[in-house]
Scaffold this motif. Structure first.
Motif, PDB file in Angstrom:
ATOM      1  N   GLY A 271       0.815  -1.207   0.000  1.00 42.52           N
ATOM      2  CA  GLY A 271       0.000   0.000   0.000  1.00 42.52           C
ATOM      3  C   GLY A 271       0.846   1.253   0.000  1.00 42.52           C
ATOM      4  O   GLY A 271       2.055   1.221  -0.274  1.00 42.52           O
ATOM      5  N   LEU A 272       0.202   2.368   0.333  1.00 47.68           N
ATOM      6  CA  LEU A 272       0.868   3.668   0.280  1.00 47.68           C
ATOM      7  C   LEU A 272       2.069   3.723   1.216  1.00 47.68           C
ATOM      8  O   LEU A 272       3.124   4.256   0.854  1.00 47.68           O
ATOM      9  N   THR A 273       1.942   3.180   2.413  1.00 45.17           N
ATOM     10  CA  THR A 273       3.044   3.224   3.378  1.00 45.17           C
ATOM     11  C   THR A 273       4.279   2.527   2.830  1.00 45.17           C
ATOM     12  O   THR A 273       5.404   3.058   2.917  1.00 45.17           O
ATOM     13  N   GLU A 274       4.093   1.346   2.255  1.00 46.97           N
ATOM     14  CA  GLU A 274       5.231   0.597   1.702  1.00 46.97           C
ATOM     15  C   GLU A 274       5.874   1.357   0.543  1.00 46.97           C
ATOM     16  O   GLU A 274       7.108   1.369   0.402  1.00 46.97           O
ATOM     17  N   PHE A 275       5.048   1.993  -0.292  1.00 46.01           N
ATOM     18  CA  PHE A 275       5.603   2.757  -1.415  1.00 46.01           C
ATOM     19  C   PHE A 275       6.423   3.936  -0.914  1.00 46.01           C
ATOM     20  O   PHE A 275       7.501   4.231  -1.442  1.00 46.01           O
ATOM     21  N   GLN A 276       5.917   4.604   0.101  1.00 46.50           N
ATOM     22  CA  GLN A 276       6.647   5.760   0.650  1.00 46.50           C
ATOM     23  C   GLN A 276       7.963   5.346   1.289  1.00 46.50           C
ATOM     24  O   GLN A 276       8.904   6.131   1.339  1.00 46.50           O
ATOM     25  N   GLN A 277       8.053   4.118   1.744  1.00 42.21           N
ATOM     26  CA  GLN A 277       9.320   3.620   2.289  1.00 42.21           C
ATOM     27  C   GLN A 277      10.285   3.236   1.183  1.00 42.21           C
ATOM     28  O   GLN A 277      11.502   3.386   1.326  1.00 42.21           O
ATOM     29  N   TRP A 278       9.740   2.757   0.054  1.00 44.23           N
ATOM     30  CA  TRP A 278      10.587   2.297  -1.057  1.00 44.23           C
ATOM     31  C   TRP A 278      11.116   3.460  -1.888  1.00 44.23           C
ATOM     32  O   TRP A 278      12.294   3.465  -2.282  1.00 44.23           O
ATOM     33  N   ALA A 279      10.277   4.430  -2.183  1.00 44.44           N
ATOM     34  CA  ALA A 279      10.592   5.476  -3.172  1.00 44.44           C
ATOM     35  C   ALA A 279      11.840   6.303  -2.849  1.00 44.44           C
ATOM     36  O   ALA A 279      12.676   6.521  -3.748  1.00 44.44           O
ATOM     37  N   LYS A 301      -2.325   4.950  -4.213  1.00 48.75           N
ATOM     38  CA  LYS A 301      -3.400   5.446  -3.336  1.00 48.75           C
ATOM     39  C   LYS A 301      -4.742   4.821  -3.729  1.00 48.75           C
ATOM     40  O   LYS A 301      -5.538   4.425  -2.877  1.00 48.75           O
ATOM     41  N   LEU A 302      -4.986   4.727  -5.031  1.00 46.88           N
ATOM     42  CA  LEU A 302      -6.221   4.094  -5.499  1.00 46.88           C
ATOM     43  C   LEU A 302      -6.253   2.619  -5.094  1.00 46.88           C
ATOM     44  O   LEU A 302      -7.291   2.098  -4.677  1.00 46.88           O
ATOM     45  N   LEU A 303      -5.110   1.960  -5.198  1.00 49.54           N
ATOM     46  CA  LEU A 303      -5.041   0.557  -4.809  1.00 49.54           C
ATOM     47  C   LEU A 303      -5.188   0.382  -3.298  1.00 49.54           C
ATOM     48  O   LEU A 303      -5.783  -0.594  -2.838  1.00 49.54           O
ATOM     49  N   THR A 304      -4.642   1.320  -2.537  1.00 49.90           N
ATOM     50  CA  THR A 304      -4.790   1.281  -1.079  1.00 49.90           C
ATOM     51  C   THR A 304      -6.258   1.423  -0.694  1.00 49.90           C
ATOM     52  O   THR A 304      -6.767   0.700   0.182  1.00 49.90           O
ATOM     53  N   SER A 315     -20.428  -2.773   4.224  1.00 51.08           N
ATOM     54  CA  SER A 315     -20.435  -1.890   5.393  1.00 51.08           C
ATOM     55  C   SER A 315     -19.972  -0.496   5.007  1.00 51.08           C
ATOM     56  O   SER A 315     -19.581  -0.236   3.856  1.00 51.08           O
ATOM     57  N   ASP A 316     -19.985   0.415   5.958  1.00 48.01           N
ATOM     58  CA  ASP A 316     -19.611   1.814   5.737  1.00 48.01           C
ATOM     59  C   ASP A 316     -18.168   2.056   6.173  1.00 48.01           C
ATOM     60  O   ASP A 316     -17.705   1.497   7.177  1.00 48.01           O
ATOM     61  N   VAL A 317     -17.490   2.900   5.404  1.00 49.47           N
ATOM     62  CA  VAL A 317     -16.150   3.355   5.772  1.00 49.47           C
ATOM     63  C   VAL A 317     -16.226   4.871   5.917  1.00 49.47           C
ATOM     64  O   VAL A 317     -16.727   5.565   5.029  1.00 49.47           O
ATOM     65  N   SER A 318     -15.743   5.385   7.011  1.00 53.16           N
ATOM     66  CA  SER A 318     -15.855   6.820   7.270  1.00 53.16           C
ATOM     67  C   SER A 318     -14.861   7.619   6.440  1.00 53.16           C
ATOM     68  O   SER A 318     -13.811   7.112   6.033  1.00 53.16           O
ATOM     69  N   TYR A 319     -15.216   8.867   6.176  1.00 56.55           N
ATOM     70  CA  TYR A 319     -14.311   9.763   5.467  1.00 56.55           C
ATOM     71  C   TYR A 319     -12.982   9.863   6.202  1.00 56.55           C
ATOM     72  O   TYR A 319     -11.905   9.902   5.589  1.00 56.55           O
ATOM     73  N   ALA A 320     -13.043   9.903   7.513  1.00 54.40           N
ATOM     74  CA  ALA A 320     -11.826  10.060   8.315  1.00 54.40           C
ATOM     75  C   ALA A 320     -10.884   8.871   8.118  1.00 54.40           C
ATOM     76  O   ALA A 320      -9.660   9.029   8.018  1.00 54.40           O
ATOM     77  N   GLU A 321     -11.468   7.681   8.061  1.00 54.64           N
ATOM     78  CA  GLU A 321     -10.647   6.483   7.872  1.00 54.64           C
ATOM     79  C   GLU A 321      -9.997   6.478   6.496  1.00 54.64           C
ATOM     80  O   GLU A 321      -8.829   6.113   6.339  1.00 54.64           O
ATOM     81  N   ALA A 323      -9.331   9.178   4.659  1.00 58.85           N
ATOM     82  CA  ALA A 323      -8.325  10.247   4.659  1.00 58.85           C
ATOM     83  C   ALA A 323      -7.047   9.782   5.334  1.00 58.85           C
ATOM     84  O   ALA A 323      -5.934  10.081   4.876  1.00 58.85           O
ATOM     85  N   SER A 324      -7.167   9.041   6.415  1.00 56.46           N
ATOM     86  CA  SER A 324      -5.997   8.546   7.127  1.00 56.46           C
ATOM     87  C   SER A 324      -5.222   7.538   6.283  1.00 56.46           C
ATOM     88  O   SER A 324      -3.985   7.594   6.210  1.00 56.46           O
ATOM     89  N   ALA A 325      -5.946   6.616   5.629  1.00 55.59           N
ATOM     90  CA  ALA A 325      -5.286   5.588   4.819  1.00 55.59           C
ATOM     91  C   ALA A 325      -4.547   6.190   3.630  1.00 55.59           C
ATOM     92  O   ALA A 325      -3.458   5.732   3.255  1.00 55.59           O
ATOM     93  N   LEU A 326      -5.140   7.243   3.026  1.00 50.34           N
ATOM     94  CA  LEU A 326      -4.537   7.855   1.834  1.00 50.34           C
ATOM     95  C   LEU A 326      -3.646   9.045   2.163  1.00 50.34           C
ATOM     96  O   LEU A 326      -3.014   9.614   1.256  1.00 50.34           O
ATOM     97  N   GLN A 327      -3.631   9.437   3.417  1.00 50.82           N
ATOM     98  CA  GLN A 327      -2.827  10.588   3.871  1.00 50.82           C
ATOM     99  C   GLN A 327      -3.200  11.843   3.084  1.00 50.82           C
ATOM    100  O   GLN A 327      -2.344  12.524   2.508  1.00 50.82           O
TER     101      GLN A 327
END
Length: 425
Positions: A271-279, A301-304, A315-321, A323-327
């Motif tokens: 996901g995004l975290t792993e990419f940010q560590q690799w780049a 980010k789209l894949l995350t 189920s529902d996923v909150s906007y806050a969740e 936003a946090s996942a995609l930073q």
């Protein structure tokens, strides 16, 4: 031979008459003296001597005169499109009839294919005549490879590769049929890949690049270079999100020690975290393979977000969740959700009052053992629900309103029970 008319129609007639028409067409534009000199060798072959065998019954002389005609085809001549087509079709007919051995036929017609492609103008006729030859040849003929390769080169020169409507199933079938070497098969796949790349069709180019890679033997010196090119090409395509098959490819596994393979794994299961560590540690890898960090970050980010949704179907996923996942700032969440829906990675409904995204469908990036286990649990749950419906029907057997079947009569409850049992089992 009589001087050619201004318009030649290549009609059916005797073999001699057809040769006369072919030669008259080739002699157009020559002065009278040059014309007589040009025609003389053909006349000598087709003329029957006293007490001799007529050429129509002499296969060797037929082959000799057709070989001579073919050797003199240096251009498409001075005819109009109709005449060019008639001239070439007549040549095809005689050549394929007289030269049954495929390598011999290839030797006769290969120069003609080159002449057709190299000729200026007459683009439509060239497409048609190369197609006619391809379809006329036996399925196993190695000359089919050259004819279709010429069609590809012609289409690329016209920047119109889509006119050929290249189909992967056809290509793979032809490669099994044609009597050609493995090296020729690989070169043909590379030609198709390069053709799509030249016309900036990256998705099709990547598709045939993978086929080309798989056609290379394990010991090929080009294998690793092609594998890295395939990975980089796939990563560059904005709307390509499925990398699972790529990761499983034996050809791609040949570069599993390369840093680019590590990036491919991130886009398959990370996901995004792993990419940010690799780049930050691999900027030179991105430059080497012409990869944009910004474009890759958008894709990951789209894949995350797709992975998050795949875990929360129904189920529902909150906007806050999200936003946090995609930073990202929370006001940008709806834009990203719309983009992931457009990419066909998720389906669902946004609720602005509740600031949630209800997920109804998700595309899995890969299908692991854990995914199979989750699928099994959902199927078991579905089966249990259907069995519950069956129990309700059974308990209400004597009091329920019985629906009618197609014949307009009441359908027995036992039949309904059977229907549900079939679904539940």
């Amino acid at each position: 031979m009589a001087k050619a008319d201004s318009t030649t129609v290549f009609t059916e007639g005797t073999f001699e008459e057809q040769i006369q028409e072919l030669v008259n067409y080739l002699a157009r534009g020559l002065g009278e003296e040059a014309r007589v000199s040009f025609i003389k060798p053909f006349q000598e072959i087709i003329t029957t001597q006293d007490d001799g065998t007529p050429i129509s019954e002499d296969e060797e002389r037929k082959r000799k005169v057709i070989t001579l005609v073919l050797s003199e085809v240096k251009t498409l001549g001075e005819g109009n499109d109709r005449e060019i087509e008639g001239f070439l079709n007549l040549l095809y007919a005689h050549a394929t009839t007289l030269f049954k051995e495929q390598n011999e036929l290839k030797e006769q017609l290969a120069p003609l294919i080159h002449t057709i492609v190299a000729a200026p103008d007459h683009t439509t006729v060239k497409y048609r005549m190369l197609s006619n030859l391809f379809n006329l040849l036996p399925h196993r003929s190695p000359l089919r490879l050259q004819a279709y390769s010429a069609l590809i080169d012609l289409a690329v020169s016209q920047e119109d590769i889509e006119v050929l409507q290249i189909n992967q199933k056809d290509i793979q079938r032809w490669l099994l049929e044609w009597d050609i070497s493995q090296e020729e098969r690989s070169a043909f796949l590379k030609r198709i890949c390069d053709a799509f790349r030249a016309t900036e069709n990256d998705e099709k180019s990547c598709q045939y690049l993978l086929l080309y890679l798989e056609s290379l033997p394990p010991g090929s010196t080009d294998r690793q270079t092609v594998a890295l090119d395939a990975v980089a090409t796939a990563l560059r395509i904005p709307n390509l999100f499925d990398f699972d098959d790529l990761l499983r490819s034996e050809g791609i596994k040949s570069v599993q020690n390369d840093q680019l393979f590590g990036l491919l794994k991130i886009f398959t299961t990370g996901g995004l975290t792993e990419f940010q560590q690799w780049a930050p540690n691999n900027a030179s890898i991105l430059d080497k393979h012409s990869l944009s960090k910004e474009a890759l970050e958008r894709k990951i980010k789209l894949l995350t977000l797709a992975s998050l949704g795949a875990q929360r179907i129904g189920s529902d996923v909150s906007y806050a969740e999200i936003a946090s996942a995609l930073q990202i700032p929370e006001p940008d969440v709806e834009t990203w959700v719309i983009d992931v829906i457009r990419a066909n990675l998720l389906a669902g409904k946004l609720s602005q009052p509740n600031r949630t995204f209800h997920i109804t469908r998700a595309t899995h990036r890969s299908f692991s053992d854990a995914d199979w286990n989750n699928l099994e649990k959902r199927l078991i749950s579905w089966k249990a629900e259907l069995l519950g419906v069956l129990d309700v029907i059974t308990n209400a057997k004597n009091s329920a309103i019985i629906p009618q079947n197609n014949a307009g009569t009441k359908k027995p409850v036992d039949d309904l029970n059977s229907d549900v049992q079939q679904i539940a089992t």
